[in-house]
Design an enzyme around this catalytic site. Structure first.
Site, PDB file in Angstrom:
ATOM      1  CG  HIS A 502       7.482 -16.284  21.017  1.00 57.94           C
ATOM      2  ND1 HIS A 502       8.392 -16.129  19.984  1.00 57.94           N
ATOM      3  CD2 HIS A 502       8.166 -15.952  22.129  1.00 57.94           C
ATOM      4  CE1 HIS A 502       9.552 -15.735  20.469  1.00 57.94           C
ATOM      5  NE2 HIS A 502       9.439 -15.627  21.771  1.00 57.94           N
ATOM      6  CE1 TYR A 503       3.442 -20.876  23.800  1.00 57.46           C
ATOM      7  CE2 TYR A 503       3.147 -19.804  25.914  1.00 57.46           C
ATOM      8  CZ  TYR A 503       3.776 -20.759  25.136  1.00 57.46           C
ATOM      9  OH  TYR A 503       4.718 -21.572  25.691  1.00 57.46           O
TER      10      TYR A 503
END
Lengths: 581, 277
Positions: A502-503
């Site tokens: 989740h970047y």
């Protein structure tokens, strides 16, 4: 020598949910679409019968080979960033379908508050509630405007779920009912209900029944086999681009996916993108693929890096706080998903069974659903209990105080293998002036192009919110009857482990061209025929998993690209907002 | 608005604790040496913990393909057995085939860091090669924490690949055993072996090119993997690891069992069974 190919209508970089949705929609509309994927050509057959924990979970079979390229990472502006060298520290998906193939399946819509966070926070708590240095901003689009795209993506993906009892307006129910309930999930639901909360089942991309989506793609029923997160589905029962949007695009006859195609530059001339330059990894031959519209729909890191390498858009400068490419890098890793693990002395769960998004959750402490007047943070997150189905290597949790190895470790790890549950806080992360991406001055990829550098540190907001979530998780775990409850520890500083995928941010959406790179159609302010789609567009991260929002943005962008192909020009008029940071 | 200086940069100026004691014990233990080496090898063959796994049934998969020296392999066997010892619950690392599992892993792409970024410049001073950010003892967290090995996550900055780290680390174990405890590692009592290993775990041994805790965490991680990975990789012999843990192995479906309240114990099946060969 560069081989110049025939021009197409749309070239798409990346084949995950973002690139997949755009490819399907535009090829359905009759446009010629070419998608470029750096990874292998795979299909469902690649994932049949490969239930091998060592290979997939511990050796990261589905993740990018970091030998040719990785990122570098540091906490502070005056530090030398070091490369993130191993796949244990850097989880990024690859191959056809991208990271969307190995996802778990948890599918949440983000909230009205998320899309207008700055205005709504000021409205409720006053200007001083936003600490100095926090660079959150409104998206330039509201939940009400996003709703139809969410609805559309949920139907494409066949999401199985029930509405959040304290959730937001929906135009229709989930296309499929929630998955079966395991006793552990049932215990979480029942306990949190008794505590006065509003639990509901985690909306899942693991299908509760066989389903045919509006494009005619069939998705099978989930078997709870547990080989889900970090795996492709054995049964075509997890919603991913390989069983939905990619076959949809293929059927049109207008779509071609080229794998092993490593994009090096977006080509750019007099204010327009003219195409992309890529190298065929099988032959080493370089190609120019000209296109009317260029869509960057790769992973956040790649979207950022390609713009910086191509010299498109003004790079963000943290010293002057001007520029946009690389601004507001954010995401859920490290300090997020902290919570409490409960150990049950006399209760065993069939915890080797499960599915990526089998679980219970509650939104009582998400977004602005609770009063923050007396709290030293804004925003929040969901509290989840998930039953992924534990592998034998993974299940080695031991109560605190147990040594990490040796006789006592062995005894406790075996005793508690099926006797521990964890609840965690899927908390939001806000953006700050000091968290950003740029090009590394030292380290390069195998073609001698600079790596992307991440500068990222935690703030008090992160630590205080994490503590809040851990406490809530602990209370729930105690109420659930755990004999021992261990709280996760809050890290002092980001440890450069990029886990979970989740970047986000760096090419963010907004209403003002001075503080955003793309408009609310994901169209670049500077370059009308360049669209940058995906998590890179999040100005900050919400307190829930990102996939539904990426899928929805895919539909929003597709609409914008079609408009552009018909009429050309900039689709949104930029507004000048106060430049305060 | 000045940025905070890096903790790491501040720390690098500090002297590290020195742990290799120059005690009288050192005198007796010299590494290698013709006669001594020969004696050592003979002793190995007699001692129970270093004869990994009674190969009486023609188990042809059990041979070293990566670790050259028999004595390195003996140290590996003894160390893994301390990390995952035989007890009344069931077999330990040696019986499970863990040392052979590790040897095979080191021979493959993981052992030579084929898919890791191994381009320089490398920060080769010991501070950078040591364990970073080890304050988190709750393993790798995040959406996949339930599928990660529960050990601290060091930041890998070594120029050495994993296979090289193992060779250096195993020999260092023996050196520490001799210098601090006066005997070869395989000859020490289990308690003393634990003391040696603990020094590595706590990063108290100075190694060249890599932090001793980094090496130990690799050893610890691979030991657990060898106990519980599918038997096709050479460990988890006869699925004995899975049996201890009541893990059923790869199966097609739990659709009819997922709602079951009671714990369901099943005889495990392996990947070979599952793929239906």
């Amino acid at each position: 020598m560069v081989v110049k190919l025939d021009k197409v209508d749309v070239v798409v970089v990346g084949t995950g949910w973002a690139g997949g949705v755009v490819s399907a929609e535009l090829s359905k509309a009759g446009y010629k679409v070419v998608a470029l994927e750096r990874g292998k050509n795979v299909n469902r057959d690649d994932y049949i019968g490969v239930k091998d924990e060592l290979r997939y979970t511990n050796r990261y079979e589905m993740m990018q080979n970091l030998d040719p390229e990785t990122i570098t990472s540091r906490n502070y502006l005056d530090e030398t960033a070091l490369p993130v060298r191993t796949r244990k520290e850097m989880m990024v998906g690859t191959d056809l379908g991208g990271g969307s193939v190995h996802w778990a399946g948890a599918t949440y819509r983000w909230k009205p508050y998320d899309f207008e966070i700055k205005s709504k926070t000021i409205e409720r708590y006053g200007k001083d509630k936003i600490p100095e240095g926090m660079t959150i901003q409104d998206w330039g689009i509201t939940y009400d405007e996003m709703e139809k795209y969410y609805d559309r993506w949920e139907k494409t993906a066949g999401i199985s779920g029930e509405p959040d009892p304290i959730g937001d307006k929906r135009s229709s129910d989930y296309p499929n009912p929630p998955m079966k309930e395991s006793p552990a999930v049932g215990l979480f639901m029942e306990t949190t209900k008794k505590m006065g909360y509003h639990p509901y089942r985690v909306p899942a991309g693991n299908l509760s029944q066989a389903y045919t989506n509006p494009d005619g793609e069939k998705i099978n029923q989930c078997m709870f086999c547990s080989f889900c997160t970090q795996y492709g589905c054995d049964f075509g029962a997890k919603s991913d681009p390989l069983v939905t949007v990619i076959p949809t695009a293929m059927k049109t006859g207008n779509f071609e996916a080229r794998t092993g195609a490593y994009v090096k530059r977006v080509l750019y001339k007099s204010g327009k993108a003219t195409g992309v330059l890529y190298i065929d990894k099988m032959t080493g031959v370089e190609y120019e693929q000209p296109a009317t519209v260029v869509v960057l729909a790769a992973f956040t890191f790649t979207n950022n890096r390609l713009l910086l390498l191509s010299g498109i858009g003004e790079p963000y400068n943290p010293k002057t706080k001007k520029g946009v490419i690389g601004r507001n890098f954010n995401g859920q890793f490290g300090i997020t998903f902290l919570g409490a693990r409960g150990y049950f002395k006399d209760k065993k769960f069939n915890y080797y069974m499960g599915a990526g998004a089998l679980g219970g959750t509650l939104s009582d402490f998400a977004g602005d659903n609770f009063d923050h007047s007396k709290l030293n943070f804004i925003n929040g997150g969901g509290i989840e209990l998930r039953q992924y189905g534990d592998g034998a290597i993974a299940t080695n949790h031991v109560p605190k105080g147990t040594p990490n190895w040796g006789p006592e470790f062995k005894k406790n790890s075996i005793y508690y293998a099926n006797r521990s549950l964890v609840a965690w806080y899927t908390m939001a992360t806000m953006s700050y002036w000091h968290n950003f991406t740029d090009l590394d001055p030292t380290y390069t990829d195998s073609y001698n192009d600079p790596l992307l550098r991440i500068t990222y540190k935690y703030t008090d907001q992160d630590r205080v919110m994490a503590k809040f979530g851990i406490e809530k998780s602990r209370e729930i775990m105690e109420e659930m009857g755990a004999d021992i409850v261990d709280e996760d520890e809050i890290p002092h500083e980001f440890n450069h482990v990029y886990n979970g995928g989740h970047y986000a941010g760096g090419v963010i959406m907004g209403a003002d061209p001075a503080t955003s790179a793309v408009n609310n159609y994901l169209q670049m302010w500077d370059v009308d025929n360049l669209f940058v789609v995906g998590g890179s567009a999040f100005p900050q991260f919400a307190g829930h998993h990102p996939t539904a929002t990426i899928g929805a943005l895919g539909y929003r962008a597709s609409e914008g690209i079609e408009k552009y192909l018909k009429n050309g020009g900039q689709l949104v008029k930029g507004k000048q907002e106060s430049a305060s940071v | 608005m000045a940025d905070k200086p890096s903790d790491r940069n501040e720390k690098s100026g500090m002297s590290r604790r020195k742990f290799i004691k120059n005690s009288g014990l050192v005198a007796g233990g010299v590494v290698g040496g013709g006669l001594f080496g020969g004696l050592f090898t003979n002793q190995l063959q007699k001692k129970e913990p270093v004869t990994p796994h009674g190969n009486t049934n023609g188990e042809l998969q059990d041979a070293r393909v990566s670790i050259n020296r028999a004595e390195d392999f003996a140290i590996l066997s003894a160390a893994t057995e301390r990390i995952f010892p035989k007890d009344d619950l069931g077999p330990g690392a040696i019986e499970l085939g863990v040392p052979y599992f590790i040897d095979k892993q080191l021979a493959g792409e993981w052992g030579v860091n084929a898919k890791e970024y191994m381009k320089g410049p490398f920060i080769t001073n010991i501070q950078a090669a040591g364990t970073h950010n080890d304050e988190r003892d709750q393993d790798s967290q995040g959406p996949n924490s339930a599928t990660q090995v529960p050990i601290p996550t060091p930041r890998y900055q070594s120029i050495l690949n994993r296979s090289e780290i193992f060779t250096l680390g195993l020999r260092k174990i023996d050196q520490v055993a001799q210098e601090d405890f006066g005997a070869r590692f395989v000859e020490l009592s289990p308690d003393k072996q634990d003391e040696v290993l603990r020094m590595f775990d706590e990063d108290k041994v100075e190694m060249k090119g890599v932090g001793s805790a980094n090496f130990f965490h690799l050893l610890q991680q691979t030991t657990i993997e060898g106990a519980y990975a599918d038997p096709v990789y050479g460990g988890n012999k006869d699925m004995m690891g899975w049996k201890m843990k009541e893990y059923p192995g790869p199966r097609a479906s739990y659709l009819d069992k997922i709602e079951e309240k009671e714990f369901i114990k099943m005889e495990p099946i392996s990947l070979r069974n599952y793929q239906g060969h």
